[in-house]
Design a protein around this motif. Structure first.
Motif, PDB file in Angstrom:
ATOM      1  N   SER A   1    -164.757 -13.601 -82.357  1.00 40.10           N
ATOM      2  CA  SER A   1    -165.622 -13.896 -81.216  1.00 40.10           C
ATOM      3  C   SER A   1    -167.010 -13.322 -81.480  1.00 40.10           C
ATOM      4  CB  SER A   1    -165.024 -13.254 -79.966  1.00 40.10           C
ATOM      5  OG  SER A   1    -165.994 -13.117 -78.950  1.00 40.10           O
ATOM      6  N   ASN A   2    -168.020 -13.854 -80.792  1.00 41.53           N
ATOM      7  CA  ASN A   2    -169.300 -13.150 -80.736  1.00 41.53           C
ATOM      8  C   ASN A   2    -169.634 -12.779 -79.289  1.00 41.53           C
ATOM      9  OD1 ASN A   2    -170.173 -15.642 -79.663  1.00 41.53           O
ATOM     10  ND2 ASN A   2    -172.181 -15.484 -80.623  1.00 41.53           N
ATOM     11  N   GLY A   3    -168.614 -12.835 -78.408  1.00 42.98           N
ATOM     12  CA  GLY A   3    -168.795 -12.476 -76.997  1.00 42.98           C
ATOM     13  C   GLY A   3    -168.747 -10.986 -76.750  1.00 42.98           C
ATOM     14  N   VAL A   4    -168.189 -10.241 -77.683  1.00 45.37           N
ATOM     15  CA  VAL A   4    -168.183  -8.779 -77.657  1.00 45.37           C
ATOM     16  C   VAL A   4    -168.242  -8.305 -79.101  1.00 45.37           C
ATOM     17  CG1 VAL A   4    -167.020  -6.680 -76.882  1.00 45.37           C
ATOM     18  CG2 VAL A   4    -166.618  -8.820 -75.656  1.00 45.37           C
ATOM     19  N   PHE A   5    -169.207  -7.464 -79.417  1.00 45.48           N
ATOM     20  CA  PHE A   5    -169.246  -6.819 -80.727  1.00 45.48           C
ATOM     21  C   PHE A   5    -170.155  -5.604 -80.642  1.00 45.48           C
ATOM     22  CE2 PHE A   5    -172.639  -9.982 -80.871  1.00 45.48           C
ATOM     23  CZ  PHE A   5    -173.705  -9.322 -81.466  1.00 45.48           C
ATOM     24  N   GLY A   6    -169.973  -4.684 -81.565  1.00 44.85           N
ATOM     25  CA  GLY A   6    -170.788  -3.471 -81.545  1.00 44.85           C
ATOM     26  C   GLY A   6    -171.052  -2.948 -82.944  1.00 44.85           C
ATOM     27  N   PHE A   7    -172.279  -2.456 -83.155  1.00 46.95           N
ATOM     28  CA  PHE A   7    -172.644  -1.871 -84.443  1.00 46.95           C
ATOM     29  C   PHE A   7    -173.696  -0.795 -84.215  1.00 46.95           C
ATOM     30  CE2 PHE A   7    -170.968  -5.942 -85.915  1.00 46.95           C
ATOM     31  CZ  PHE A   7    -170.276  -5.582 -87.063  1.00 46.95           C
ATOM     32  N   LEU A   8    -173.757   0.134 -85.135  1.00 51.30           N
ATOM     33  CA  LEU A   8    -174.868   1.064 -85.177  1.00 51.30           C
ATOM     34  C   LEU A   8    -176.108   0.322 -85.667  1.00 51.30           C
ATOM     35  CD1 LEU A   8    -173.043   4.192 -86.679  1.00 51.30           C
ATOM     36  CD2 LEU A   8    -173.714   3.806 -84.289  1.00 51.30           C
ATOM     37  N   PRO A   9    -177.318   0.860 -85.422  1.00 54.01           N
ATOM     38  CA  PRO A   9    -178.537   0.128 -85.802  1.00 54.01           C
ATOM     39  C   PRO A   9    -178.593  -0.197 -87.292  1.00 54.01           C
ATOM     40  CG  PRO A   9    -179.070   1.984 -84.380  1.00 54.01           C
ATOM     41  CD  PRO A   9    -177.620   2.127 -84.732  1.00 54.01           C
ATOM     42  N   HIS A  10    -179.172  -1.366 -87.598  1.00 56.73           N
ATOM     43  CA  HIS A  10    -179.485  -1.808 -88.955  1.00 56.73           C
ATOM     44  C   HIS A  10    -178.248  -1.975 -89.832  1.00 56.73           C
ATOM     45  CE1 HIS A  10    -183.756   0.049 -88.328  1.00 56.73           C
ATOM     46  NE2 HIS A  10    -183.570  -1.073 -87.643  1.00 56.73           N
ATOM     47  N   HIS A  11    -177.168  -2.402 -89.226  1.00 58.08           N
ATOM     48  CA  HIS A  11    -175.964  -2.640 -90.020  1.00 58.08           C
ATOM     49  C   HIS A  11    -176.160  -3.902 -90.857  1.00 58.08           C
ATOM     50  CE1 HIS A  11    -171.814  -3.198 -91.219  1.00 58.08           C
ATOM     51  NE2 HIS A  11    -171.552  -1.976 -90.764  1.00 58.08           N
TER      52      HIS A  11
ATOM     53  N   ASN B   1    -168.581   0.453 -84.871  1.00 63.69           N
ATOM     54  CA  ASN B   1    -168.837  -0.776 -85.619  1.00 63.69           C
ATOM     55  C   ASN B   1    -167.602  -1.663 -85.540  1.00 63.69           C
ATOM     56  OD1 ASN B   1    -171.448   0.118 -86.726  1.00 63.69           O
ATOM     57  ND2 ASN B   1    -170.228   1.525 -87.971  1.00 63.69           N
ATOM     58  N   PHE B   2    -167.718  -2.800 -84.878  1.00 62.43           N
ATOM     59  CA  PHE B   2    -166.528  -3.641 -84.719  1.00 62.43           C
ATOM     60  C   PHE B   2    -166.896  -5.080 -84.394  1.00 62.43           C
ATOM     61  CE2 PHE B   2    -167.544  -2.484 -80.383  1.00 62.43           C
ATOM     62  CZ  PHE B   2    -167.244  -3.626 -79.654  1.00 62.43           C
TER      63      PHE B   2
ATOM     64  N   LYS C   1    -159.078  -2.820 -90.640  1.00 60.34           N
ATOM     65  CA  LYS C   1    -160.277  -2.166 -91.153  1.00 60.34           C
ATOM     66  C   LYS C   1    -160.886  -3.038 -92.239  1.00 60.34           C
ATOM     67  CE  LYS C   1    -161.814   1.268 -90.295  1.00 60.34           C
ATOM     68  NZ  LYS C   1    -162.832   1.657 -89.269  1.00 60.34           N
ATOM     69  N   CYS C   2    -162.207  -3.166 -92.194  1.00 62.18           N
ATOM     70  CA  CYS C   2    -162.924  -3.985 -93.172  1.00 62.18           C
ATOM     71  C   CYS C   2    -164.159  -3.206 -93.605  1.00 62.18           C
ATOM     72  CB  CYS C   2    -163.318  -5.320 -92.545  1.00 62.18           C
ATOM     73  SG  CYS C   2    -164.312  -6.353 -93.626  1.00 62.18           S
ATOM     74  N   LEU C   3    -164.109  -2.604 -94.797  1.00 64.57           N
ATOM     75  CA  LEU C   3    -165.200  -1.758 -95.267  1.00 64.57           C
ATOM     76  C   LEU C   3    -165.542  -0.715 -94.198  1.00 64.57           C
ATOM     77  CD1 LEU C   3    -167.383  -4.457 -97.100  1.00 64.57           C
ATOM     78  CD2 LEU C   3    -165.651  -2.916 -98.053  1.00 64.57           C
ATOM     79  N   ASN C   4    -166.752  -0.782 -93.612  1.00 68.16           N
ATOM     80  CA  ASN C   4    -167.120   0.264 -92.639  1.00 68.16           C
ATOM     81  C   ASN C   4    -167.135  -0.242 -91.200  1.00 68.16           C
ATOM     82  OD1 ASN C   4    -169.339  -1.363 -92.798  1.00 68.16           O
ATOM     83  ND2 ASN C   4    -170.832   0.296 -93.067  1.00 68.16           N
TER      84      ASN C   4
ATOM     85  N   LEU D   1    -161.020  -6.032 -84.407  1.00 67.23           N
ATOM     86  CA  LEU D   1    -160.098  -5.603 -83.359  1.00 67.23           C
ATOM     87  C   LEU D   1    -159.149  -6.725 -82.945  1.00 67.23           C
ATOM     88  CD1 LEU D   1    -162.451  -3.428 -81.102  1.00 67.23           C
ATOM     89  CD2 LEU D   1    -161.171  -2.794 -83.168  1.00 67.23           C
ATOM     90  N   HIS D   2    -157.928  -6.339 -82.705  1.00 67.12           N
ATOM     91  CA  HIS D   2    -156.832  -7.250 -82.355  1.00 67.12           C
ATOM     92  C   HIS D   2    -157.196  -8.106 -81.135  1.00 67.12           C
ATOM     93  CE1 HIS D   2    -152.828  -8.524 -81.021  1.00 67.12           C
ATOM     94  NE2 HIS D   2    -152.372  -8.195 -82.222  1.00 67.12           N
ATOM     95  N   PRO D   3    -156.745  -9.364 -81.071  1.00 68.11           N
ATOM     96  CA  PRO D   3    -157.050 -10.209 -79.902  1.00 68.11           C
ATOM     97  C   PRO D   3    -156.660  -9.596 -78.558  1.00 68.11           C
ATOM     98  CG  PRO D   3    -156.150 -11.552 -81.675  1.00 68.11           C
ATOM     99  CD  PRO D   3    -156.043 -10.126 -82.127  1.00 68.11           C
ATOM    100  N   GLN D   4    -155.660  -8.729 -78.544  1.00 70.99           N
ATOM    101  CA  GLN D   4    -155.262  -8.095 -77.284  1.00 70.99           C
ATOM    102  C   GLN D   4    -156.351  -7.195 -76.708  1.00 70.99           C
ATOM    103  OE1 GLN D   4    -152.462  -8.099 -75.182  1.00 70.99           O
ATOM    104  NE2 GLN D   4    -151.902  -9.969 -76.272  1.00 70.99           N
ATOM    105  N   ARG D   5    -157.294  -6.770 -77.542  1.00 73.97           N
ATOM    106  CA  ARG D   5    -158.326  -5.835 -77.062  1.00 73.97           C
ATOM    107  C   ARG D   5    -159.255  -6.491 -76.041  1.00 73.97           C
ATOM    108  NH1 ARG D   5    -155.243  -1.891 -78.668  1.00 73.97           N
ATOM    109  NH2 ARG D   5    -155.290  -1.465 -80.916  1.00 73.97           N
ATOM    110  N   PHE D   6    -159.535  -7.806 -76.199  1.00 74.23           N
ATOM    111  CA  PHE D   6    -160.452  -8.481 -75.288  1.00 74.23           C
ATOM    112  C   PHE D   6    -159.948  -9.850 -74.818  1.00 74.23           C
ATOM    113  CE2 PHE D   6    -162.922  -5.829 -78.209  1.00 74.23           C
ATOM    114  CZ  PHE D   6    -163.592  -5.013 -77.304  1.00 74.23           C
ATOM    115  N   TYR D   7    -158.963 -10.386 -75.530  1.00 73.12           N
ATOM    116  CA  TYR D   7    -158.498 -11.745 -75.239  1.00 73.12           C
ATOM    117  C   TYR D   7    -156.987 -11.798 -75.049  1.00 73.12           C
ATOM    118  CZ  TYR D   7    -163.185 -12.803 -76.879  1.00 73.12           C
ATOM    119  OH  TYR D   7    -164.550 -12.833 -77.029  1.00 73.12           O
ATOM    120  N   PRO D   8    -156.424 -10.935 -74.192  1.00 72.56           N
ATOM    121  CA  PRO D   8    -154.975 -10.980 -73.978  1.00 72.56           C
ATOM    122  C   PRO D   8    -154.531 -12.295 -73.341  1.00 72.56           C
ATOM    123  CG  PRO D   8    -156.025  -9.567 -72.346  1.00 72.56           C
ATOM    124  CD  PRO D   8    -157.063  -9.891 -73.366  1.00 72.56           C
TER     125      PRO D   8
END
Length: 341
Positions: A192-202, A181-182, A249-252, A256-263
């Protein structure tokens, strides 16, 4: 008598094998961009564990650029044990390409074991979500940024329903994302909304879909996409600046830091198309967003140029590099489509 019976059974077995072989060949003709075994696998069956990597093409385009091919191939390489899905509005429900389509990129991708191509049916996708009433009432022909807005909506609905990781088609994967979940920070306090991930029904994504409809304003580019994600993120989290290269970390879920996808930030996007004396290691990154929407001047990925982007292709999507990239005399650019923000 026994020998005659055995002979008859052998003949029947050979005929059955021959029929099965012909049927397999026929299946290949019916699904020209899918290997026969893939045509038998339904979308629902692939999504049972919520671990898919998902790309969307919300235009009618079926001719994929080398950049889209590289994005999908690199994800398949990094997530070799997970299904990588490319959902395309231009595919029909019979899984056949349009008669006039000749797409080497689709042929390349469909030959990769864990890549699966499916039609994108938005009306069905939006069913049982807050987006359904909006979609059935909207006049898409009057929308200025329809391809982008419909893509923003589709990614929310898909990941809410099935879980997994959504990626834009100009994101090159380089190592696995260790989070379920990130959200991905584009800058310190902007998502960004160009990369994100969650388990179903978050519930975060459900709230995003509700706000998508309640505060709809498609005249402002990004209002239904990254700005929406950022607005809801600020409801859920008390944002602060990142410390070094550490995630928040934000609740559950994690931010992720900008370096993870936007260095390389969006204002420096041209750096991808330049040769570097010493190329960055990207050791803190999981994937690289190439900002293809910014590429209004049509900068190309050129074989033999020794640019950063060429070397990324060579390392992370070698099949696309080998089969789709051209030399300087016939270089190609990526399509600036809705999944290339």
């Amino acid at each position: 008598m026994l020998m005659k019976l055995q002979l008859s059974l052998s003949v029947i077995l050979l005929l059955a094998c021959g029929f099965l072989y012909k049927f397999t060949l026929k299946s290949s003709c019916l699904f020209p961009h899918l290997p026969p075994y893939k045509s038998q696998q339904g979308l629902e069956a692939l999504l049972g564990h919520g671990r898919s990597i998902v790309f969307l093409e919300t235009s009618e385009r079926t001719e994929l650029s080398p950049l889209v091919s590289c994005a999908v191939e690199s994800a398949a390489k990094v997530y070799a044990e997970q299904p990588v899905l490319l959902l395309m509005k231009g595919l029909n429900n019979s899984m056949q390409l349009p008669p006039n389509s000749t797409s080497p990129a689709l042929s390349l991708l469909s030959a990769i074991d864990n890549v699966f191509l499916f039609p994108l049916d938005m009306k069905s996708l939006f069913g049982d979500t807050p987006l359904f009433s909006w979609y059935t009432q909207i006049n898409s022909s009057a929308e200025r940024y329809w391809l982008h807005v419909s893509s923003d909506a589709s990614r929310l609905a898909f990941i809410w329903k099935y879980g997994g990781v959504y990626m834009d088609t100009d994101v090159i994967s380089i190592r696995p994302i260790p989070e379920d979940n990130f959200l991905a920070a584009q800058t310190s306090q902007f998502s960004s909304n160009g990369v994100f991930g969650f388990l179903p029904h978050h519930p975060f994504l459900w709230q995003c879909m509700e706000s998508f409809v309640e505060n709809y304003n498609s005249d402002i580019w990004g209002h239904q996409g990254p700005e929406l994600m950022t607005r809801i993120l600020r409801v859920w989290c008390k944002l602060r600046d990142f410390q070094e290269v550490s995630d928040l970390k934000c609740l559950n879920f994690s931010f992720l830091h900008p370096q993870r996808f936007y260095p390389i930030p969006y204002e420096a996007w041209r750096r991808y198309y330049e040769a570097w004396d010493t190329e960055p290691s990207f050791n803190d990154s999981y994937a690289l967003h190439l900002w293809n929407y910014m590429n209004q001047e049509g900068r190309a990925v050129v074989r033999g140029s020794n640019t950063l982007v060429e070397n990324l292709y060579r390392k992370h999507c070698p099949k696309s590099y080998r089969d789709l990239l051209q030399g300087p005399e016939s270089s190609v650019t990526g399509d600036r489509g809705p999944g290339n923000k």
